[in-house]
Scaffold this motif. Sequence first.
Motif, PDB file in Angstrom:
ATOM      1  N   LYS A 439       0.845  -1.194   0.000  1.00  0.00           N
ATOM      2  CA  LYS A 439       0.000   0.000   0.000  1.00  0.00           C
ATOM      3  C   LYS A 439       0.880   1.242   0.000  1.00  0.00           C
ATOM      4  CE  LYS A 439      -3.736  -2.164   2.688  1.00  0.00           C
ATOM      5  NZ  LYS A 439      -4.576  -2.058   3.903  1.00  0.00           N
ATOM      6  N   GLY A 440       0.328   2.330  -0.471  1.00  0.00           N
ATOM      7  CA  GLY A 440       1.054   3.595  -0.465  1.00  0.00           C
ATOM      8  C   GLY A 440       0.730   4.427   0.759  1.00  0.00           C
ATOM      9  N   THR A 441       0.636   3.792   1.924  1.00  0.00           N
ATOM     10  CA  THR A 441       0.266   4.483   3.160  1.00  0.00           C
ATOM     11  C   THR A 441       1.249   4.124   4.266  1.00  0.00           C
ATOM     12  OG1 THR A 441      -1.222   2.672   3.800  1.00  0.00           O
ATOM     13  CG2 THR A 441      -2.185   4.484   2.553  1.00  0.00           C
ATOM     14  N   ILE A 442       1.133   4.853   5.365  1.00  0.00           N
ATOM     15  CA  ILE A 442       1.914   4.591   6.578  1.00  0.00           C
ATOM     16  C   ILE A 442       0.925   4.203   7.673  1.00  0.00           C
ATOM     17  CG2 ILE A 442       3.411   5.601   8.334  1.00  0.00           C
ATOM     18  CD1 ILE A 442       4.526   7.428   6.154  1.00  0.00           C
ATOM     19  N   GLY A 443       1.166   3.091   8.338  1.00  0.00           N
ATOM     20  CA  GLY A 443       0.250   2.585   9.349  1.00  0.00           C
ATOM     21  C   GLY A 443       0.697   2.939  10.754  1.00  0.00           C
ATOM     22  N   ILE A 444      -0.285   3.338  11.569  1.00  0.00           N
ATOM     23  CA  ILE A 444      -0.042   3.614  12.990  1.00  0.00           C
ATOM     24  C   ILE A 444      -1.026   2.758  13.782  1.00  0.00           C
ATOM     25  CG2 ILE A 444       0.025   5.353  14.812  1.00  0.00           C
ATOM     26  CD1 ILE A 444       0.513   7.462  12.672  1.00  0.00           C
ATOM     27  N   GLU A 445      -0.525   1.765  14.527  1.00  0.00           N
ATOM     28  CA  GLU A 445      -1.367   0.875  15.310  1.00  0.00           C
ATOM     29  C   GLU A 445      -1.480   1.405  16.730  1.00  0.00           C
ATOM     30  OE1 GLU A 445      -0.263  -3.288  12.936  1.00  0.00           O
ATOM     31  OE2 GLU A 445       0.533  -2.899  14.944  1.00  0.00           O
ATOM     32  N   VAL A 446      -2.727   1.654  17.144  1.00  0.00           N
ATOM     33  CA  VAL A 446      -3.005   2.247  18.458  1.00  0.00           C
ATOM     34  C   VAL A 446      -3.898   1.282  19.227  1.00  0.00           C
ATOM     35  CG1 VAL A 446      -3.947   4.230  19.683  1.00  0.00           C
ATOM     36  CG2 VAL A 446      -2.835   4.553  17.461  1.00  0.00           C
ATOM     37  N   PRO A 447      -3.565   0.940  20.484  1.00  0.00           N
ATOM     38  CA  PRO A 447      -4.427   0.051  21.275  1.00  0.00           C
ATOM     39  C   PRO A 447      -5.766   0.718  21.601  1.00  0.00           C
ATOM     40  CG  PRO A 447      -2.204   0.158  22.189  1.00  0.00           C
ATOM     41  CD  PRO A 447      -2.302   1.239  21.168  1.00  0.00           C
ATOM     42  N   ASN A 448      -6.820  -0.114  21.608  1.00  0.00           N
ATOM     43  CA  ASN A 448      -8.139   0.388  21.989  1.00  0.00           C
ATOM     44  C   ASN A 448      -8.235   0.533  23.509  1.00  0.00           C
ATOM     45  OD1 ASN A 448      -8.867   0.290  19.285  1.00  0.00           O
ATOM     46  ND2 ASN A 448      -9.764  -1.759  19.466  1.00  0.00           N
ATOM     47  N   LYS A 449      -9.026   1.504  23.944  1.00  0.00           N
ATOM     48  CA  LYS A 449      -9.214   1.701  25.384  1.00  0.00           C
ATOM     49  C   LYS A 449     -10.024   0.566  26.001  1.00  0.00           C
ATOM     50  CE  LYS A 449      -8.901   6.749  25.240  1.00  0.00           C
ATOM     51  NZ  LYS A 449      -9.597   8.034  25.519  1.00  0.00           N
ATOM     52  N   ASP A 450     -10.960   0.003  25.237  1.00  0.00           N
ATOM     53  CA  ASP A 450     -11.802  -1.085  25.726  1.00  0.00           C
ATOM     54  C   ASP A 450     -11.634  -2.282  24.796  1.00  0.00           C
ATOM     55  OD1 ASP A 450     -13.566  -2.581  27.115  1.00  0.00           O
ATOM     56  OD2 ASP A 450     -15.373  -1.522  26.449  1.00  0.00           O
ATOM     57  N   PRO A 451     -10.574  -3.067  24.960  1.00  0.00           N
ATOM     58  CA  PRO A 451     -10.338  -4.176  24.025  1.00  0.00           C
ATOM     59  C   PRO A 451     -11.344  -5.306  24.213  1.00  0.00           C
ATOM     60  CG  PRO A 451      -8.742  -4.233  25.803  1.00  0.00           C
ATOM     61  CD  PRO A 451      -9.528  -2.977  25.990  1.00  0.00           C
ATOM     62  N   GLN A 452     -11.564  -6.058  23.135  1.00  0.00           N
ATOM     63  CA  GLN A 452     -12.476  -7.196  23.167  1.00  0.00           C
ATOM     64  C   GLN A 452     -11.682  -8.502  23.254  1.00  0.00           C
ATOM     65  OE1 GLN A 452     -15.200  -7.175  19.899  1.00  0.00           O
ATOM     66  NE2 GLN A 452     -15.670  -5.003  20.080  1.00  0.00           N
ATOM     67  N   ILE A 453     -12.322  -9.496  23.844  1.00  0.00           N
ATOM     68  CA  ILE A 453     -11.710 -10.824  23.951  1.00  0.00           C
ATOM     69  C   ILE A 453     -12.128 -11.647  22.742  1.00  0.00           C
ATOM     70  CG2 ILE A 453     -11.571 -12.939  25.307  1.00  0.00           C
ATOM     71  CD1 ILE A 453     -12.161 -11.287  27.774  1.00  0.00           C
ATOM     72  N   VAL A 454     -11.152 -12.243  22.083  1.00  0.00           N
ATOM     73  CA  VAL A 454     -11.419 -13.139  20.961  1.00  0.00           C
ATOM     74  C   VAL A 454     -11.492 -14.556  21.520  1.00  0.00           C
ATOM     75  CG1 VAL A 454     -10.591 -14.018  18.751  1.00  0.00           C
ATOM     76  CG2 VAL A 454     -10.240 -11.620  19.342  1.00  0.00           C
ATOM     77  N   SER A 455     -12.664 -15.128  21.540  1.00  0.00           N
ATOM     78  CA  SER A 455     -12.841 -16.456  22.115  1.00  0.00           C
ATOM     79  C   SER A 455     -12.487 -17.529  21.101  1.00  0.00           C
ATOM     80  CB  SER A 455     -14.276 -16.648  22.594  1.00  0.00           C
ATOM     81  OG  SER A 455     -15.164 -16.644  21.492  1.00  0.00           O
ATOM     82  N   MET A 456     -12.064 -18.670  21.617  1.00  0.00           N
ATOM     83  CA  MET A 456     -11.755 -19.804  20.751  1.00  0.00           C
ATOM     84  C   MET A 456     -13.011 -20.326  20.082  1.00  0.00           C
ATOM     85  SD  MET A 456      -8.956 -21.326  19.899  1.00  0.00           S
ATOM     86  CE  MET A 456      -8.709 -22.590  18.651  1.00  0.00           C
ATOM     87  N   GLN A 457     -14.134 -20.180  20.752  1.00  0.00           N
ATOM     88  CA  GLN A 457     -15.401 -20.664  20.199  1.00  0.00           C
ATOM     89  C   GLN A 457     -15.773 -19.912  18.927  1.00  0.00           C
ATOM     90  OE1 GLN A 457     -18.599 -19.087  20.241  1.00  0.00           O
ATOM     91  NE2 GLN A 457     -19.886 -20.862  19.766  1.00  0.00           N
ATOM     92  N   SER A 458     -15.559 -18.593  18.907  1.00  0.00           N
ATOM     93  CA  SER A 458     -15.896 -17.797  17.720  1.00  0.00           C
ATOM     94  C   SER A 458     -14.965 -18.102  16.555  1.00  0.00           C
ATOM     95  CB  SER A 458     -15.833 -16.309  18.060  1.00  0.00           C
ATOM     96  OG  SER A 458     -14.508 -15.933  18.417  1.00  0.00           O
ATOM     97  N   VAL A 459     -13.750 -18.511  16.846  1.00  0.00           N
ATOM     98  CA  VAL A 459     -12.783 -18.795  15.779  1.00  0.00           C
ATOM     99  C   VAL A 459     -13.015 -20.181  15.192  1.00  0.00           C
ATOM    100  CG1 VAL A 459     -10.339 -19.074  15.274  1.00  0.00           C
ATOM    101  CG2 VAL A 459     -11.080 -17.226  16.745  1.00  0.00           C
ATOM    102  N   VAL A 460     -13.221 -21.187  16.070  1.00  0.00           N
ATOM    103  CA  VAL A 460     -13.398 -22.559  15.608  1.00  0.00           C
ATOM    104  C   VAL A 460     -14.724 -22.733  14.878  1.00  0.00           C
ATOM    105  CG1 VAL A 460     -13.614 -24.952  16.383  1.00  0.00           C
ATOM    106  CG2 VAL A 460     -11.863 -23.488  17.356  1.00  0.00           C
ATOM    107  N   SER A 461     -15.743 -22.031  15.320  1.00  0.00           N
ATOM    108  CA  SER A 461     -17.065 -22.159  14.680  1.00  0.00           C
ATOM    109  C   SER A 461     -17.204 -21.323  13.423  1.00  0.00           C
ATOM    110  CB  SER A 461     -18.158 -21.770  15.676  1.00  0.00           C
ATOM    111  OG  SER A 461     -18.004 -20.407  16.069  1.00  0.00           O
ATOM    112  N   SER A 462     -16.168 -20.586  13.039  1.00  0.00           N
ATOM    113  CA  SER A 462     -16.252 -19.738  11.854  1.00  0.00           C
ATOM    114  C   SER A 462     -16.327 -20.594  10.594  1.00  0.00           C
ATOM    115  CB  SER A 462     -15.045 -18.801  11.776  1.00  0.00           C
ATOM    116  OG  SER A 462     -13.855 -19.543  11.620  1.00  0.00           O
ATOM    117  N   LYS A 463     -16.936 -20.047   9.569  1.00  0.00           N
ATOM    118  CA  LYS A 463     -17.078 -20.758   8.295  1.00  0.00           C
ATOM    119  C   LYS A 463     -15.728 -21.019   7.653  1.00  0.00           C
ATOM    120  CE  LYS A 463     -19.477 -20.388   3.852  1.00  0.00           C
ATOM    121  NZ  LYS A 463     -20.320 -19.516   2.988  1.00  0.00           N
ATOM    122  N   LYS A 464     -14.805 -20.094   7.835  1.00  0.00           N
ATOM    123  CA  LYS A 464     -13.481 -20.239   7.228  1.00  0.00           C
ATOM    124  C   LYS A 464     -12.757 -21.447   7.784  1.00  0.00           C
ATOM    125  CE  LYS A 464      -9.368 -17.470   6.168  1.00  0.00           C
ATOM    126  NZ  LYS A 464      -8.687 -16.166   6.386  1.00  0.00           N
TER     127      LYS A 464
END
Length: 836
Positions: A439-464
């Motif tokens: 990409k022709g851009t510069i990325g700045i990654e900033v942590p969210n103030k209220d992060p979410q938890i990624v559960s294993m259940q949501s990942v394993v049950s995904s269609k992908k």
Amino acid sequence: MAKRKRIIRKKTSSSRGKKYRFIEFIKSDRTQFIFGLIVAFAGLFMLLAIVSFFFTGAADQSKVLNRSFFELIRDKDLEVNNWIGAGGASIAESLVNGGFGVFSVLIPMFISYIGLRIMKVSNFRFYKAFFFLAYGLICGSIASAFLLNRLFPQSHINWGGAHGTHIESVLRESIGALGVLLLILLFIVVILLLFRRSLVYKFQTWLVDVFSSVKKEESDDDNEQEKGDLIEPEPKEKKKTFISTLFKKKESEVSEISKDSEEKIPVLPNTPTPLQEKWEKEKPKQNDFEIIVPKDEEFVPIPQPETMEIKTSVIENEIPDKETSENEDISTEMEDYDPRKDLSTFEFPKMDLLIAHSTGEKAVDMEEQMENKNKIIATLRNYGIEITSIKATVGPTITLYEIVPQAGVRISKIRNLEDDIALSLSALGIRIIAPMPGKGTIGIEVPNKDPQIVSMQSVVSSKKFQESTADLPVALGKTITNEVFIFDLAKMPHLLVAGATGQGKSVGLNAIITSLLYKKHPSEIKMVLVDPKMVEFNIYSTIEKHYLAKLPDQEKAIITDVSKVTETLNSLTKEMDDRYELLMKASVRTIKEYNEKFVKRRLNPNNGHRYMPYIVVVIDEFGDLIMTAGKEIEMPIARIAQKARAVGMHMIIATQRPTTNIITGTIKANFPARMAFRVTSQIDSRTILDMSGANQLIGRGDMLFSQGSSLIRIQCAFVDTPEVEEISKYIGTQRGYETAHPLPEVQLATGDDQMSSVDMNDRDSLFDEAARLIVMQQQGSTSLIQRKFSIGYNRAGRLMDQIERAGIVGPAQGSKPREVYISDEYSLEKLLDSLK
């Protein structure tokens, strides 16, 4: 000063003049002529060697086989009959029998042609010469293998070479002998048409005459019943005139179409010829050219039901029926082997065993995004940096801001403002990607103030993940764009995991193991779990008879003892060698091809063949193993990492000490895939990823995944210990195998007879001091002990024998120093205490 400047200018001008003279020397006609002459004579040398091979190869074959080119040249006592000597005999054997057979003579002819081209003697087109070379080598070797190998089976010449023999056997199995014969006839027709243009005209004329005569007979039969008066068909000479004028027109179109040739072409009203019809159909129309971009909805050819249940047993029963019909000649009565048949009632873990830890689908906090955007713009503006656009991508724990600076702004200037932007945003830590890959851009990654938890259940049950066709699919978590990240462990092929204590390393290992348990049947994968901490993998002990592998005399499948780790790793190297022998016997290259052959019952179990499951070795706290065992652990791991990919053995090692003493160059070279959780220093990040970034993560599962040159930031899926216990209990209550998967037993080397005669109970009084000296110096030599302790050679030699028997140094290597197996004093002290 002026004199010095003049001298410098003279030197630079003279160096430039030397460069120009060298370039002119290379480009000169005389140099090119000499170089071309050398190349042409090299081709002539090879041609004479091949021609001589046809007459003298039978006498030289036993002398040339299994010996390299340089060995033959150095052997002065060797007598060969080839006209060009031992070198010519070796080259001819490699090109003819090991290459393309009798048509290998085209190779030296092509080399001589290259030399003539360099000499500017030949004007023959290069692409034509290369086409005839490739066509002759491929097609000629196949034809020679099919015809000449059958006519002269006892000859010392492999008429088709290794290439032609292999391709001919594949073609004969797929299309039959008659099909190969027709293919060879096609090769001959094509080469004749390429050499003689007039044959194209004659062949096409013959085809037109045949089709026109057939048409004429059909029309005469129909018209005799209806009408008596018919228009006589045009004579044969007129058709020949039409075809000849058509070809004249085709040749004149390359340069110009003359008016005279157009007038001579007879136009038959309402009766277009087959060639004219073909031209009209294939003629491109400029007005009809259109680019169509299909929508995503159009790529659904088969409507799927809203609820679909996939049962593995049904799929496994349907596929063999189709494939056995294609291989009826191999096994007409027996059905395909089903590796899942022993545990046909096995059920994969259910989704309700996992807990949805997600805090809910929260809406994007626009106030937070606008505030961060304004602060980033203001901070950059304070340092004189203007941007043209900014875009935010909100992830579960990180928000990526992509900015486009104005023209003329240096990227390094923005990269140096990392701490200033973090200060203005009051963030835990930010990471600047300058520039974004692709990409022709510069990325700045900033942590969210209220992060979410990624559960294993949501990942394993995904269609992908559910629809993944990978051999060893692993659902790791979600990326910044909230996409499920899945990788195939079989393609990695080995994984290195590192991170400080409490940053999610053990949870990441549990996520990898859980993904494999949800996707692979116990007959398809086995795991070797090494846990020096004794508490991390203990929860998987209930699935011992389903998924785990161990040594036959081992009590527990979870390996915690360092001595057992060494035995297990050496056993895995033995298993790797055994598998490679089976692959060699089956004439395949990978475990996937081998298992496909075994399922089709093309491999006989009475000959030692067996279905081979994938083996995944997971080692936690690798640093502790290196400190206690050292080279005994590193060497088998390096062997497995270098060779075991093709036989389905993959390693995952984790450490919380990513230093160069633990992650050595050998380990890094063979573990291309890396998972880096948060580390304390930039040096540790460079040790893991070969770049900084892991020291800027925020922890709690925030990680960087590196595969080659790409670096992806992922929020690792969270799977808690009670969830893993429930999954293990669910699998453990089902019927399993009688025992865990047995690994081959290996007799560890105990040293030679001389070392076994050394009495360790009667150690020298200087034994401990000499051992410490050798470990500190990392150099094992008898002369070093002599100099430091002022003792004689005999006593120093006895000391060195005792130190070698203790496993501190390796055996003597002639004039080279002995290899020191222990790298630090702490490990040495533990060894000395054990000897007492």
